[in-house]
Write a protein that holds these residues in place. Sequence first.
Motif, PDB file in Angstrom:
ATOM      1  N   ALA A 147      -8.425   9.703  -3.077  1.00  0.00           N
ATOM      2  CA  ALA A 147      -8.699   8.349  -2.589  1.00  0.00           C
ATOM      3  C   ALA A 147      -9.026   7.404  -3.738  1.00  0.00           C
ATOM      4  O   ALA A 147      -8.690   6.215  -3.691  1.00  0.00           O
ATOM      5  CB  ALA A 147      -9.847   8.374  -1.585  1.00  0.00           C
ATOM      6  N   ALA A 148      -9.656   7.922  -4.777  1.00  0.00           N
ATOM      7  CA  ALA A 148      -9.996   7.096  -5.940  1.00  0.00           C
ATOM      8  C   ALA A 148      -8.725   6.633  -6.664  1.00  0.00           C
ATOM      9  O   ALA A 148      -8.648   5.495  -7.142  1.00  0.00           O
ATOM     10  CB  ALA A 148     -10.893   7.874  -6.897  1.00  0.00           C
ATOM     11  N   VAL A 149      -7.740   7.514  -6.731  1.00  0.00           N
ATOM     12  CA  VAL A 149      -6.441   7.117  -7.303  1.00  0.00           C
ATOM     13  C   VAL A 149      -5.826   6.007  -6.443  1.00  0.00           C
ATOM     14  O   VAL A 149      -5.305   5.018  -6.955  1.00  0.00           O
ATOM     15  CB  VAL A 149      -5.481   8.323  -7.383  1.00  0.00           C
ATOM     16  N   GLY A 150      -5.909   6.191  -5.132  1.00  0.00           N
ATOM     17  CA  GLY A 150      -5.381   5.189  -4.219  1.00  0.00           C
ATOM     18  C   GLY A 150      -6.084   3.859  -4.346  1.00  0.00           C
ATOM     19  O   GLY A 150      -5.453   2.793  -4.269  1.00  0.00           O
ATOM     20  N   GLN A 151      -7.394   3.908  -4.540  1.00  0.00           N
ATOM     21  CA  GLN A 151      -8.161   2.671  -4.723  1.00  0.00           C
ATOM     22  C   GLN A 151      -7.688   1.918  -5.962  1.00  0.00           C
ATOM     23  O   GLN A 151      -7.546   0.691  -5.938  1.00  0.00           O
ATOM     24  CB  GLN A 151      -9.647   2.994  -4.853  1.00  0.00           C
ATOM     25  N   PHE A 152      -7.430   2.657  -7.030  1.00  0.00           N
ATOM     26  CA  PHE A 152      -6.954   2.032  -8.267  1.00  0.00           C
ATOM     27  C   PHE A 152      -5.611   1.340  -8.031  1.00  0.00           C
ATOM     28  O   PHE A 152      -5.412   0.185  -8.425  1.00  0.00           O
ATOM     29  CB  PHE A 152      -6.816   3.095  -9.363  1.00  0.00           C
ATOM     30  N   ILE A 153      -4.680   2.054  -7.392  1.00  0.00           N
ATOM     31  CA  ILE A 153      -3.357   1.476  -7.111  1.00  0.00           C
ATOM     32  C   ILE A 153      -3.484   0.282  -6.183  1.00  0.00           C
ATOM     33  O   ILE A 153      -2.840  -0.760  -6.387  1.00  0.00           O
ATOM     34  CB  ILE A 153      -2.418   2.529  -6.494  1.00  0.00           C
TER      35      ILE A 153
ATOM     36  N   SER B 224       5.128   6.867  -7.111  1.00  0.00           N
ATOM     37  CA  SER B 224       5.341   8.312  -7.123  1.00  0.00           C
ATOM     38  C   SER B 224       4.838   8.889  -5.798  1.00  0.00           C
ATOM     39  O   SER B 224       4.121   8.223  -5.036  1.00  0.00           O
ATOM     40  CB  SER B 224       4.583   8.951  -8.282  1.00  0.00           C
ATOM     41  N   GLU B 225       5.184  10.136  -5.523  1.00  0.00           N
ATOM     42  CA  GLU B 225       4.718  10.779  -4.297  1.00  0.00           C
ATOM     43  C   GLU B 225       3.197  10.872  -4.290  1.00  0.00           C
ATOM     44  O   GLU B 225       2.560  10.669  -3.254  1.00  0.00           O
ATOM     45  CB  GLU B 225       5.339  12.174  -4.167  1.00  0.00           C
ATOM     46  N   LEU B 226       2.610  11.152  -5.433  1.00  0.00           N
ATOM     47  CA  LEU B 226       1.148  11.196  -5.530  1.00  0.00           C
ATOM     48  C   LEU B 226       0.554   9.840  -5.199  1.00  0.00           C
ATOM     49  O   LEU B 226      -0.430   9.744  -4.441  1.00  0.00           O
ATOM     50  CB  LEU B 226       0.735  11.610  -6.945  1.00  0.00           C
ATOM     51  N   GLU B 227       1.124   8.780  -5.738  1.00  0.00           N
ATOM     52  CA  GLU B 227       0.594   7.436  -5.493  1.00  0.00           C
ATOM     53  C   GLU B 227       0.739   7.041  -4.027  1.00  0.00           C
ATOM     54  O   GLU B 227      -0.149   6.382  -3.471  1.00  0.00           O
ATOM     55  CB  GLU B 227       1.294   6.426  -6.399  1.00  0.00           C
ATOM     56  N   ILE B 228       1.846   7.424  -3.406  1.00  0.00           N
ATOM     57  CA  ILE B 228       2.039   7.130  -1.985  1.00  0.00           C
ATOM     58  C   ILE B 228       0.945   7.776  -1.148  1.00  0.00           C
ATOM     59  O   ILE B 228       0.320   7.142  -0.293  1.00  0.00           O
ATOM     60  CB  ILE B 228       3.428   7.613  -1.516  1.00  0.00           C
ATOM     61  N   LYS B 229       0.692   9.050  -1.400  1.00  0.00           N
ATOM     62  CA  LYS B 229      -0.325   9.766  -0.638  1.00  0.00           C
ATOM     63  C   LYS B 229      -1.721   9.211  -0.932  1.00  0.00           C
ATOM     64  O   LYS B 229      -2.560   9.069  -0.039  1.00  0.00           O
ATOM     65  CB  LYS B 229      -0.274  11.262  -0.960  1.00  0.00           C
TER      66      LYS B 229
ATOM     67  N   VAL C 208      -2.643   6.109  -2.060  1.00  0.00           N
ATOM     68  CA  VAL C 208      -2.910   4.766  -1.542  1.00  0.00           C
ATOM     69  C   VAL C 208      -3.000   4.777  -0.016  1.00  0.00           C
ATOM     70  O   VAL C 208      -3.807   4.056   0.572  1.00  0.00           O
ATOM     71  CB  VAL C 208      -1.842   3.762  -2.044  1.00  0.00           C
ATOM     72  N   ALA C 209      -2.198   5.638   0.630  1.00  0.00           N
ATOM     73  CA  ALA C 209      -2.272   5.752   2.088  1.00  0.00           C
ATOM     74  C   ALA C 209      -3.631   6.302   2.518  1.00  0.00           C
ATOM     75  O   ALA C 209      -4.214   5.853   3.518  1.00  0.00           O
ATOM     76  CB  ALA C 209      -1.151   6.650   2.607  1.00  0.00           C
ATOM     77  N   LEU C 210      -4.147   7.271   1.755  1.00  0.00           N
ATOM     78  CA  LEU C 210      -5.457   7.842   2.067  1.00  0.00           C
ATOM     79  C   LEU C 210      -6.555   6.810   1.872  1.00  0.00           C
ATOM     80  O   LEU C 210      -7.448   6.661   2.723  1.00  0.00           O
ATOM     81  CB  LEU C 210      -5.710   9.062   1.184  1.00  0.00           C
ATOM     82  N   TYR C 211      -6.494   6.076   0.770  1.00  0.00           N
ATOM     83  CA  TYR C 211      -7.525   5.055   0.524  1.00  0.00           C
ATOM     84  C   TYR C 211      -7.490   3.976   1.596  1.00  0.00           C
ATOM     85  O   TYR C 211      -8.547   3.573   2.112  1.00  0.00           O
ATOM     86  CB  TYR C 211      -7.308   4.422  -0.844  1.00  0.00           C
ATOM     87  N   ILE C 212      -6.316   3.518   1.964  1.00  0.00           N
ATOM     88  CA  ILE C 212      -6.176   2.497   3.003  1.00  0.00           C
ATOM     89  C   ILE C 212      -6.825   2.940   4.305  1.00  0.00           C
ATOM     90  O   ILE C 212      -7.468   2.153   4.993  1.00  0.00           O
ATOM     91  CB  ILE C 212      -4.683   2.173   3.214  1.00  0.00           C
ATOM     92  N   SER C 213      -6.678   4.214   4.637  1.00  0.00           N
ATOM     93  CA  SER C 213      -7.228   4.718   5.897  1.00  0.00           C
ATOM     94  C   SER C 213      -8.750   4.656   5.923  1.00  0.00           C
ATOM     95  O   SER C 213      -9.354   4.641   7.006  1.00  0.00           O
ATOM     96  CB  SER C 213      -6.769   6.158   6.139  1.00  0.00           C
ATOM     97  N   SER C 214      -9.379   4.607   4.756  1.00  0.00           N
ATOM     98  CA  SER C 214     -10.851   4.580   4.693  1.00  0.00           C
ATOM     99  C   SER C 214     -11.431   3.182   4.814  1.00  0.00           C
ATOM    100  O   SER C 214     -12.640   3.009   4.958  1.00  0.00           O
ATOM    101  CB  SER C 214     -11.317   5.194   3.361  1.00  0.00           C
ATOM    102  N   LEU C 215     -10.566   2.165   4.753  1.00  0.00           N
ATOM    103  CA  LEU C 215     -11.028   0.767   4.832  1.00  0.00           C
ATOM    104  C   LEU C 215     -11.279   0.356   6.275  1.00  0.00           C
ATOM    105  O   LEU C 215     -10.719   0.894   7.202  1.00  0.00           O
ATOM    106  CB  LEU C 215      -9.989  -0.160   4.195  1.00  0.00           C
ATOM    107  N   ASN C 216     -12.111  -0.631   6.431  1.00  0.00           N
ATOM    108  CA  ASN C 216     -12.359  -1.157   7.784  1.00  0.00           C
ATOM    109  C   ASN C 216     -12.577  -2.661   7.689  1.00  0.00           C
ATOM    110  O   ASN C 216     -13.684  -3.125   7.680  1.00  0.00           O
ATOM    111  CB  ASN C 216     -13.581  -0.495   8.403  1.00  0.00           C
TER     112      ASN C 216
END
Length: 206
Positions: free
Chosen positions: A120-126, A191-196, A198-206
């Motif tokens: 999720a931290a990677v996703g937050q960065f992206i 990349s596939e890692l970035e897709i997963k 950023v999708a995970l980080y987005i799901s944690s937002l409200n």
Amino acid sequence: MTGWKGALCGGLAGLGLSAAVVAADFPPVDLARAEEINMGRCFLCHGAEGESSTALYPRLAGQHYQYIAKQLADFKSGKRKSDTMVNMSAELTEDEMLALGVYFEQKPTRPQEVKDGELAAVGQFIFRRGNEYAGVAACATCHGEKGLGTSQLPRLAGQVPQYTESQLRSFNKRERTNDNAIMHSIASKLSELEIKAVALYISSLN
């Protein structure tokens, strides 16, 4: 605006037409009809409260009503491809599409629990900064720091991660046939890692 809305609310109440909603941020629509449509067809995939019944389908709760109405219109016209949604939207009127949008936007939202904090931290960065080395723009540039979107751009916050992943892949492959021009240029560089991530980080937002 307050005067005519107040008069309309009073008139509807006097006639017993509580189905119509009139609010400062929403157009007057028939919420009873929207609920009828939802419980007749939408809830099987999207949940009774728009919370999504499975990981395959998007959450609609809290999504901007204008965006929902546009997507339904695109499904109906064939601009956006989906056998299921084309069939579901085929007989909907513009008023019903708008009513469904308002109906779902007013539903409560909630973030999803994230178990992989490092991903999720990677996703937050992206999401916040993008990836300058790959030419990926920050998601927040268009969708906002909290992923709330606008009337023209979708709310991402709290979205089902698997659905976000599938849409990014669809944009990349140009299988998503509407709203594609900008999103293809972004998704194609992830990349596939970035897709997963950023999708995970987005799901944690409200």
